[in-house]
Write an enzyme that holds these catalytic residues in place. Structure first.
Site, mmCIF file in Angstrom:
data_model
loop_
_atom_site.group_PDB
_atom_site.id
_atom_site.type_symbol
_atom_site.label_atom_id
_atom_site.label_comp_id
_atom_site.label_asym_id
_atom_site.label_seq_id
_atom_site.Cartn_x
_atom_site.Cartn_y
_atom_site.Cartn_z
ATOM 1 N N GLU A 38 0.823 -1.214 0.000
ATOM 2 C CA GLU A 38 0.000 0.000 0.000
ATOM 3 C C GLU A 38 0.855 1.261 0.000
ATOM 4 O O GLU A 38 0.546 2.241 -0.678
ATOM 5 C CB GLU A 38 -0.944 -0.004 1.206
ATOM 6 N N ARG A 96 0.975 3.938 -3.231
ATOM 7 C CA ARG A 96 0.385 5.244 -2.932
ATOM 8 C C ARG A 96 1.447 6.319 -2.711
ATOM 9 O O ARG A 96 1.403 7.384 -3.327
ATOM 10 C CB ARG A 96 -0.521 5.151 -1.698
ATOM 11 N N ASP A 115 -5.280 -9.826 -7.686
ATOM 12 C CA ASP A 115 -5.650 -9.066 -8.884
ATOM 13 C C ASP A 115 -4.480 -8.405 -9.602
ATOM 14 O O ASP A 115 -4.255 -8.614 -10.793
ATOM 15 C CB ASP A 115 -6.725 -8.026 -8.540
ATOM 16 N N GLU A 159 -12.000 1.003 -10.162
ATOM 17 C CA GLU A 159 -11.672 0.022 -11.204
ATOM 18 C C GLU A 159 -12.557 0.142 -12.442
ATOM 19 O O GLU A 159 -12.076 0.014 -13.577
ATOM 20 C CB GLU A 159 -11.747 -1.396 -10.625
ATOM 21 N N THR A 169 -0.871 0.676 -10.268
ATOM 22 C CA THR A 169 -2.185 0.213 -9.842
ATOM 23 C C THR A 169 -2.897 1.214 -8.947
ATOM 24 O O THR A 169 -4.038 0.986 -8.548
ATOM 25 C CB THR A 169 -2.066 -1.151 -9.130
#
Length: 660
Positions: free
Chosen positions: A291, A295, A424, A560, A649
């Protein structure tokens, strides 16, 4: 007769005392010492005297620091003084881990800033005293006025340097430029953005009405964050407060490149000032490797590429160094968590496993950090993970299990395959690493193509009655018609691959899945998708294709679907994808917008009267959802061209490497 007696003799002693003198018993005169005077004072008198002396010393010290701060803060605004002092300044908190070796010291570091105390990582509500928004700081108000004056006279300061490098606001370079090469052994830190970094258009296209609506939504969300959660991780819009995850300003960093793309100069500069003065990584706090990489590291790298401001690259390198202890495991598969202050990494408390998505979705960022700094360790650590996962047993026609053990380096929980949570972005980063590296790493492409074939063979099905194509899950040979909203990244990824030369059938599957993801919104009463959908496999007239369980009907403002809408519109030109995105934005504004500022996730997408706000605005709403909506509504194919950039992502654009 006796003579008369002699008169009695008397002895006299004459003593002459002078003022200020005392008699010492025949040993001479002497001065009374200060020590004797001090000893003759009572204990109370001595205590009072010492207290007064301590108070005077404390006031003197504070006065000195205040005068020094005023002098430093004023002088550093003078470019001549700032350049002369830059080489002498050091961070207020020396890092526990090795400091970045390639990048120079931060020229924006301000002497006199008090060091932050180490903080333990825990989720909590707001303290009684909150960090004030920028308007409450007189010094920042002065800086804001100075910035506005600079804009009038021609973008002074670092903005002027960006103009000289060919940078402007909004939009992106139209063609890939030569010179953005993969990391080499002798790569050096660039003195300016790499040639392939954003060359923002000098004359940006005017915003259309739909783009203006996105800007309005962003400013509303930002106003709530700025007022109630400034410098904290996430806004709680209903209670007008904030929540912390890592204590590193996640929302602010996630939104940096969005503000640049939307042309919000004032907001970007304000956020940049916070990064310069307040973003310190010397903190006793655990961060999640995945994360924080997508980010924070991704956000800083993207902000550097778009703005050309070296501050963001230096912060990125510092942070990257602090994440490296996560890779010190027996298997080279990184731990899920690392303390950026102490350098101690560890798996979650409940297991020794990491999720496959977490360890295989950090490569874009670490590879780019190596390319920019010339330090190969970032790329080598991340690519070693890719090599080891490639060689593991337990896959099913390119599909991977969800968990991997950091001690043995082997897959665990075998037999469960999904494209939802925990797996994913593994598939997404196979393709995007291949694109990032100039389409030269053949093994990445082969793993991706094999995985797409595995999806077709094992996970695809059609619902009733509309025959919607969806991606289900496989649990020890049993098919489940369950599809996370997270899986809606797949249409965009498939379309991107087809754009870069992969089989046309990938685009056909992308369009079919895009229709399904849209129906996950369309068939809900609020027009917003649930977190998880179950598809009906039996032909019954009274049943919709999309079924929702009570525990899955929440919406977290996820990106998404609008991400894939952006790719499908950009690569097909079909305006229906813009119209679908416009409907989604309208639903966000209707059911999640909080009047006092910000947007809130909701608990029930099936009840338009009582959607049940959850009092949380995730950082990705500003970093991804609104960014992709803005790009979706643009008709300019050169606005962050897909031939020039690859999005991580978390929607942070990074440059595609040109051939060496």
């Amino acid at each position: 007769m006796y003579p008369p007696p002699a008169p009695a003799r008397r002895d006299f002693i004459s003593v002459t005392l002078s003022p200020g003198r005392s008699y010492d018993g025949g040993q001479g005169l002497r001065r009374r010492s200060c020590w004797r005077k001090w000893k003759q004072l009572s204990r109370l008198q001595r205590t009072v005297a010492l207290f007064l002396l301590l108070v005077l010393m404390l006031f003197g010290l504070l006065s000195y620091v205040h005068v020094a701060d005023e002098w430093t803060g004023t002088s550093l605004h003078d470019p001549r003084v700032r350049s002369a002092a830059a080489g002498q300044m050091r961070p207020a908190n020396p890092p526990v881990l090795p400091a970045p070796q390639k990048a120079a010291e931060n020229p924006e570091a301000v002497a006199g800033l008090s060091p932050q105390k180490p903080q333990r990582h825990f989720r909590r509500g707001p303290p009684n005293l909150q960090i004030r928004a920028p308007d409450g700081d007189p010094q920042e108000r002065r800086q804001d006025r100075a910035q506005r004056r600079a804009e009038v006279v021609g973008e002074a300061g670092w903005g002027a340097e960006a103009q000289r490098d060919g940078l402007s606001w909004r939009g992106a370079g139209t063609k890939p430029q030569q010179g953005t090469e993969p990391p080499g052994k002798k790569a050096e830190l660039p003195a300016r953005p790499s040639p392939k970094a954003a060359r923002i258009q000098a004359n940006p296209a005017p915003q259309n009405e739909r783009q203006k609506a996105v800007v309005d939504a962003f400013l509303h969300a930002w106003a709530g964050y700025r007022k109630f959660a400034w410098g904290h991780d996430e806004l709680k819009p209903l209670t007008r407060s904030f929540s912390e995850w890592f204590g590193l300003g996640l929302t602010l960093i996630d939104a940096l490149d969005t503000m640049w793309i939307l042309g919000l100069k004032k907001e970007f500069q304000e956020a940049r000032n916070w990064v310069s003065k307040r973003l310190l990584f010397q903190k006793d706090v655990d961060v999640n490797l995945f994360e924080s990489t997508i980010r924070i590291l991704g956000g800083l790298l993207s902000a550097f590429h778009l703005s050309g401001d070296i501050l963001f690259l230096k912060k990125a390198e510092d942070f990257g160094n602090r994440l490296m202890p996560a890779f010190r495991t027996p298997s080279k598969i990184p731990y899920s968590d690392v303390n950026i202050g102490t350098g101690v990494a560890h798996p979650p408390r409940w297991t020794s496993d990491s999720t496959v998505a977490e360890v295989t979705s950090i490569q874009l960022e670490f590879r780019e950090l190596s390319r920019l700094t010339g330090d190969k360790k970032f790329q080598e650590a991340a690519e070693e993970v890719t090599r080891r996962v490639h060689a593991l047993h337990g896959k099913l026609d390119g599909l991977v299990p969800m968990f991997i053990n950091t001690n043995s380096g082997s897959f665990t929980h075998l037999g469960v395959f999904t494209l939802g949570a925990r797996a994913d972005s593994y598939y997404e980063y196979l393709l995007k690493q291949w694109i990032q590296g100039g389409k030269k790493e053949r093994q990445l492409l082969e793993d991706y193509l094999e995985a797409v074939d595995g999806i077709r063979k094992h996970l695809l099905a059609r619902s009733e009655p509309r025959k919607l194509t969806f991606v289900g899950e496989l649990n020890h040979g049993r098919f489940s018609a369950k599809m996370d909203h997270l899986v809606c990244f797949l249409p965009g990824t498939l379309a991107l691959g087809a754009h870069h030369g992969l089989p046309a059938e990938h685009m056909e599957l992308a369009q079919a899945l895009m229709d399904t993801c849209y129906q996950m919104y369309r068939q809900m009463e609020t027009g917003l998708s649930p977190e998880i959908a179950h598809f009906n496999l039996h032909h019954t007239k009274a049943v919709k294709d999309v079924q929702v369980k009570a525990a899955d009907r929440h919406n977290l403002l996820r990106p998404e679907t609008v991400e894939s809408l952006f790719y499908l519109h950009r690569l097909t030109g079909d305006r229906k994808y813009q119209d679908w995105g416009w409907e989604i934005l309208h639903s966000f504004n209707t059911y999640t917008r909080v009047p006092s500022g910000g947007y809130s996730s909701i608990s029930n997408v099936q009840d338009p009267r009582h959607p049940q706000p959850r009092d949380k605005m995730e950082s990705f709403f500003l970093g991804e959802t609104l960014k992709y909506l803005y790009l979706l509504f643009s008709d300019d194919p050169d606005l962050l061209s897909l031939d020039t950039y690859v999005f991580n992502t978390e929607a942070h654009p990074l440059p595609i490497w040109a051939p060496s």
